[in-house]
Enzyme design. Structure first.
Site, PDB file in Angstrom:
ATOM      1  N   ASP A   1       9.755 -23.808   5.991  1.00  0.00           N
ATOM      2  CA  ASP A   1       8.680 -22.967   6.523  1.00  0.00           C
ATOM      3  C   ASP A   1       8.630 -21.609   5.835  1.00  0.00           C
ATOM      4  OD1 ASP A   1       7.894 -24.898   8.526  1.00  0.00           O
ATOM      5  OD2 ASP A   1       9.769 -24.415   9.524  1.00  0.00           O
TER       6      ASP A   1
ATOM      7  N   ASP B   1      14.125 -24.136   1.516  1.00  0.00           N
ATOM      8  CA  ASP B   1      13.700 -23.833   2.870  1.00  0.00           C
ATOM      9  C   ASP B   1      12.291 -24.426   3.034  1.00  0.00           C
ATOM     10  OD1 ASP B   1      13.375 -22.393   5.400  1.00  0.00           O
ATOM     11  OD2 ASP B   1      11.986 -21.130   4.251  1.00  0.00           O
TER      12      ASP B   1
HETATM   13 MG   LIG Z   1      11.459 -19.837   5.960  1.00  0.00          MG
END
Ligand SMILES: [Mg+2]
Ligand SMILES: [Zn+2]
Length: 206
Positions: free
Chosen positions: A13, A11
């Site tokens: 962010d 992932d």
């Molecule tokens: Mg995230």
């Protein structure tokens, strides 16, 4: 071609970089604590890196796909600067059911917690999902990884706040407090599970 490579699905962010909502200003992009060291450890174990990220800002008209390609380039530069192998893939979901840009505004199958991005990446890059892991900072990442058939690790850094448990897909295999701890857990686990007794490697086809 056989799907034999193993990957860490990352992932973006809140996992790779600090989460600044809807940021596409590349000057504000920095790697999270422990990421450089953790990725080096994982690369040594032959894990490939694939970034999988929800970017509903595109459907919401907040930025364009081109801005995301600049973010991708900035991340590639940061990886290079740190001597890390470049991520093999960068997959983003531009959709959102309540967006304002019509061609991106529908319920897709790639927005996490659905596993579409991981499945596409595995297909494109010949990755074995069962040997791979999803790293994320919220349970939607965990669910996407588990739905894809990976193991998932939650980096519990305070970004998950709802803790909706379905008793199945939203349960992480491991929980870690930061990226380096997550990497260490996965390295330790994969050394154990990749271990084969010597006899199994004897070449009988003399
Ligand atoms: Mg995230
Ligand atoms: Zn999507």
């Amino acid at each position: 071609m056989q799907a034999s490579k193993k990957a860490i699905f990352l992932d973006k962010d809140g996992t790779l970089i600090p989460d600044i909502p809807y940021n596409v200003d590349t000057s504000k992009i920095t790697l999270e604590k422990g990421v450089v060291e953790g990725l080096h450890l994982l690369a040594e174990q032959d894990f490939r890196f694939i970034i999988v990220t929800n970017q509903s800002g595109i459907a919401k008209g907040l930025f364009t796909e081109d801005a995301i390609f600049e973010v991708k380039a900035a991340l590639a530069q940061l990886f290079a600067k740190e001597g890390l192998p470049l991520f093999e893939g960068f997959y983003f979901c531009p959709h959102h059911p309540e967006g304002v840009v019509p061609r991106f505004s529908y319920s897709c199958t790639c927005r996490k917690p659905l596993p579409g991005l991981l499945e596409q990446a595995a297909d494109d890059h010949h990755i074995s999902l069962s040997r791979s892991w999803m790293f994320g900072d919220i349970l939607n990442d965990v669910e996407a990884g588990n739905r894809a058939g990976c193991k998932s690790i939650l980096i519990n850094n305070g970004n998950e706040t709802e803790w909706i448990d379905d008793g199945l897909y939203r349960r992480p295999f491991f929980v870690a407090s930061d990226f380096l701890e997550a990497a260490n857990k996965v390295v330790a686990y994969s050394k154990m599970s990749d271990y084969e007794p010597k006899a199994a490697r004897i070449n009988t086809s003399i």
